[in-house]
Scaffold this active site. Structure first.
Site, PDB file in Angstrom:
ATOM      1  N   SER A 137      59.657   2.843  10.936  1.00  0.00           N
ATOM      2  CA  SER A 137      58.898   4.054  11.119  1.00  0.00           C
ATOM      3  C   SER A 137      58.158   4.544   9.869  1.00  0.00           C
ATOM      4  O   SER A 137      57.251   5.345   9.980  1.00  0.00           O
ATOM      5  CB  SER A 137      59.834   5.172  11.586  1.00  0.00           C
ATOM      6  OG  SER A 137      60.765   5.488  10.584  1.00  0.00           O
ATOM      7  N   LYS A 169      57.142  10.334   2.785  1.00  0.00           N
ATOM      8  CA  LYS A 169      57.159  10.295   4.253  1.00  0.00           C
ATOM      9  C   LYS A 169      57.312  11.715   4.784  1.00  0.00           C
ATOM     10  O   LYS A 169      58.071  12.511   4.213  1.00  0.00           O
ATOM     11  CB  LYS A 169      58.324   9.406   4.705  1.00  0.00           C
ATOM     12  CG  LYS A 169      58.403   9.140   6.194  1.00  0.00           C
ATOM     13  CD  LYS A 169      59.561   8.183   6.490  1.00  0.00           C
ATOM     14  CE  LYS A 169      59.690   7.865   7.962  1.00  0.00           C
ATOM     15  NZ  LYS A 169      60.789   6.896   8.231  1.00  0.00           N
ATOM     16  N   SER A 205      63.645   1.074   8.974  1.00  0.00           N
ATOM     17  CA  SER A 205      62.377   1.799   8.855  1.00  0.00           C
ATOM     18  C   SER A 205      61.736   1.796   7.463  1.00  0.00           C
ATOM     19  O   SER A 205      60.605   2.258   7.320  1.00  0.00           O
ATOM     20  CB  SER A 205      62.553   3.242   9.317  1.00  0.00           C
ATOM     21  OG  SER A 205      62.544   3.316  10.713  1.00  0.00           O
TER      22      SER A 205
END
Lengths: 102, 488
Positions: B154, B79, B178
Site C-alpha cells: 500500500s 505516507k 506494504s
C-alpha cells in the site's frame, strides 16, 4: 458450498459493522466474501491440536505509568475536526425518541 | 553529479559541510516535482512553503557552525497514514479527506529533530488496505518505470516518489508487505523493521499486531540512516520495545563489514513458484552471495503457505475493531442524510469508506462474530504460531532467509481489481514476516524482460536489523541494480 456467506449473512455482518449497503453491494460482497472465506478454510487442512494461539509476536506485558495529571489536547484542538459542535460539545442527532410521534 | 543523483546520506553530508544549500536542493526538487509529479501522482499533498522554511533554518544552522542532525536539509516524504500537524492526514480515504491532525506522529517528530525537510504526504491504498495503491479513494499513482502499471502498495506513493526522485527518502508502513512489495515494484530499497522497533504513535491503525513503520530509500545505506533516526522506545506506544530489551545501534557503523560465516536459508519451492524472470534474478543474487563464500542451506517452511489465509483473518479482525472509531461524531466525514445516531454511523461509513475497506471490515467482523470466532479467528492465531515456528527452525540453521518479494513484477493497472483474492496473493512472500514479527528488506536485484524492477527479500530474526542491513549491503556492493533510475 461450505462457508458460503449468503446475502442474509452479509446484511447481518454489515449491521454489526454499522455499514449501510445497497442491494447491489450486498450481492457483490456475498460473492467476494464467499470466495475469500472458502480460501481461508484452507486452514482446516492443518492439525492445530495442542498449538497455542499467538495473538502477538512480542512477549507483551501490561505497561503501567503513574496516575498523574499531565497537559493534554486543549478543547479547541480536540473540537477542531468535529463535523458539528455546540459550544464545547460534539453535536449529534437525538438518540432517544422524545415521544413526539416521529 | 547533479543534485538528484545524490543519496540521502551524500546529500546530508554536502549540506552539513556547507557545500550545498538545503534551500537550493528543495527549490530544485520542487521544480522536478512540477515536471514529473503530474505523470506519477505520488503525492496527496505538498508542503512547499513549509519545506523552504525548514530548509532555510537548516542552512542558517550550518552557516552559524552549529551541529546539525542526521538528515540535515534532506527532503523526505511521508505516507499519508502518519499524522502531521501540517496539512491533512487522509489515509487516502474520503472519510478523512479533511482531517487535520492536532499532533505529529512519533516518526515525524524524529525526522524533524534530525533536521529533515518534509516535502509532502504520499498516496496509498485506503487505510493501507491493498497491494497496488489502486484502492486510494483520492488519487491514482503509477509506476515510474511504466505508467500503465501499478507502483505496488500500500505504500505505493512513497515507493514511486523515491524511485522517481521526487524525494530523497520516504516513510511507509508495512502490515503484510506494504513497504517491501512497492519497493520491489519500483526498484528501490524498502525495510520493514521488527515489530516494536519503531513507535506506532500517530500511525493510523490498521492491523495493530502487524503494523510497522519503515523507510523506502535509494540504497541500503540510506535505509540504515533512516532506521537510526526513527527507531527507539516511545512511552506513547506500549508495544515499542525499550532500550534494555533491544538497544538501537548505529546501523551505519559496520554496514560495509560482511557478517562472518554467513549462512543463507532458501526454500527451493518458493523460488520455483515465482515467474521465470524473478526466479532467474533470485538465482543470480544467490550466486553473488555464494561467490563471497556464503553457504546456502535448503530449508523447509511447511506452514508458510498458509500465511495469506491467516493474515486475512487476523488483519481484518483487527481492522474491524480499529476502524470502528470512524463514526462521524468526533472527526471525519459525517453524512448529510443521517436522521438519527445509528444513521450517523452507518451512512457516514457507507459514504466515506471504499469497497476494499468495507470488505475487510465485514470479513473481520464475520471472523470475530458469535459462532465463527473459534473456527476462524482462534484457528488463525494457532496457525500464526506454526508459521512463527517455521521461522524459528529456519533461523536455527541459518542467519537469514532469502526469497522473492513478489511472485511477479508490477502488474497492469486494473488487472487485478476485479478479483480481491487474486490481489491478496501478490503478498504471498511478504505476509509471514509480519505474522512472525521479524524484519525484512527488499533490495533491487534485476529487471524482467519488460524492463520492470525485481526485488530480493531478506529476513532475519527479530531485532537484528544491523545484521540484516549488512547482509543486504553485501549484495548491493557487488551489483549496480540500485543505481538504475526510471527515465524522466
Amino acid at each position: 458450498m461450505a462457508g458460503r456467506i449468503d446475502e442474509a449473512q452479509v446484511r447481518h455482518v454489515a449491521k454489526l459493522s454499522r455499514l449501510e449497503l445497497t442491494d447491489q453491494e450486498v450481492a457483490m460482497f456475498s460473492t467476494d466474501l464467499s470466495a475469500i472465506v472458502e480460501y481461508i478454510e484452507k486452514l482446516n487442512e492443518l492439525d492445530t491440536t495442542g498449538v497455542e494461539p499467538l495473538a502477538h509476536c512480542l512477549p507483551i506485558h501490561n505497561v503501567f505509568r503513574p496516575d498523574e495529571i499531565k497537559p493534554s489536547l486543549d478543547t479547541e484542538a480536540a473540537l477542531a475536526n468535529a463535523p458539528q459542535r455546540h459550544d464545547e460539545y460534539f453535536k449529534v442527532p437525538k438518540i432517544l425518541d422524545d415521544g413526539s410521534g416521529a | 553529479m547533479t543534485m538528484d543523483e545524490f543519496t540521502a546520506r551524500q546529500l546530508r553530508d554536502e549540506i552539513a559541510a556547507g557545500r550545498l544549500k538545503s534551500v537550493d536542493v528543495v527549490q530544485s526538487l520542487f521544480a522536478r516535482i512540477d515536471r514529473v509529479e503530474p505523470v506519477v501522482g505520488a503525492y496527496l499533498s505538498l508542503f512547499k512553503n513549509e519545506a523552504l522554511a525548514a530548509a532555510e533554518e537548516v542552512d542558517r544552522k550550518v552557516a552559524r557552525g552549529g551541529a546539525v542532525g542526521l538528515l540535515a536539509g534532506v527532503p523526505v516524504a511521508i505516507k499519508d497514514n502518519m499524522c502531521t500537524q501540517v496539512g491533512a492526514t487522509t489515509c487516502a480515504s474520503k472519510i478523512l479527506a479533511n482531517f487535520h491532525s492536532p499532533y505529529d506522529a512519533h516518526v515525524v517528530e524524529r525526522l524533524k529533530a534530525a533536521d529533515a525537510v518534509i516535502v509532502g504526504k504520499t498516496n496509498m491504498d485506503e487505510f493501507a488496505m491493498g497491494s497496488s495503491t489502486e484502492n486510494s479513494g483520492l488519487k491514482q499513482t503509477v509506476n515510474p518505470w511504466d505508467a500503465a502499471r501499478v507502483p505496488g502498495g500500500s505504500s505505493g506513493g512513497s515507493a514511486a516518489a523515491t524511485a522517481a526522485r521526487l524525494c530523497y527518502a520516504a516513510l511507509g508502513s508495512d502490515t503484510g508487505g506494504s513497504i517491501r512489495q512497492p519497493a520491489a515494484f519500483c526498484g528501490v530499497v524498502g525495510l520493514k523493521p521488527t515489530y516494536g522497533r519503531v513507535s506506532r504513535y500517530g500511525l493510523v491503525a490498521y492491523g495493530s499486531s502487524l503494523d510497522q513503520i519503515g523507510p523506502l530509500t535509494v540504497d541500503v545505506a540510506d535505509a540504515a540512516l533512516m532506521l537510526g533516526v526513527i527507531a527507539g522506545h516511545d512511552p506513547r506506544d506500549s508495544t515499542s520495545v525499550d532500550e534494555r530489551t533491544a538497544p538501537v545501534c548505529d546501523y551505519l557503523a559496520r554496514l560495509d563489514e560482511p557478517p562472518a560465516g554467513l549462512r543463507i536459508a532458501i526454500v527451493p519451492e518458493f523460488n520455483a513458484a515465482a515467474d521465470i524472470d524473478t526466479r532467474n534474478a533470485i538465482d543470480e543474487a544467490l550466486e553473488v552471495y555464494r561467490r563471497q563464500g556464503v553457504e546456502l542451506i535448503e530449508v523447509s517452511m511447511p506452514n508458510f503457505q498458509y500465511a495469506v489465509a491467516v493474515y486475512y483473518v487476523i488483519a481484518t479482525a483487527e481492522a474491524s475493531s480499529n476502524l470502528a472509531r470512524y463514526d462521524g461524531v468526533h472527526y471525519g466525514h459525517r453524512s448529510a442524510e443521517a436522521c438519527d445516531l445509528v444513521e450517523v454511523y452507518s451512512k457516514s461509513r457507507a459514504e466515506g469508506f471504499g469497497d476494499e475497506v468495507k470488505r475487510r471490515i465485514m470479513l473481520g467482523t464475520f471472523a470475530l462474530s458469535s459462532g465463527y470466532y473459534d473456527a476462524y479467528y482462534l484457528r488463525a492465531l494457532k496457525v500464526r504460531n506454526l508459521i512463527r515456528g517455521d521461522f524459528m527452525s529456519a533461523f536455527e540453521k541459518a542467519d537469514c532467509i532469502v526469497m522473492p518479494v513478489s511472485p511477479t513484477t508490477a502488474f497492469k493497472i486494473g488487472e487485478k481489481t476485479a478479483d480481491p483474492l487474486q490481489m491478496y496473493m501478490a503478498d504471498i512472500y511478504t505476509i509471514a514476516a509480519n505474522l512472525s514479527g521479524v524484519p525484512g528488506i527488499s533490495i533491487p536485484c534485476g529487471f524482467d524482460t519488460r524492463g520492470l524492477p525485481i526485488g530480493l527479500q531478506i529476513m532475519t530474526p527479530a531485532f537484528t536489523e544491523e545484521k540484516l542491513l549488512r547482509i543486504g549491503r553485501m549484495f548491493e556492493k557487488h551489483t549496480e541494480w540500485h543505481k538504475r533510475k526510471p527515465e524522466a
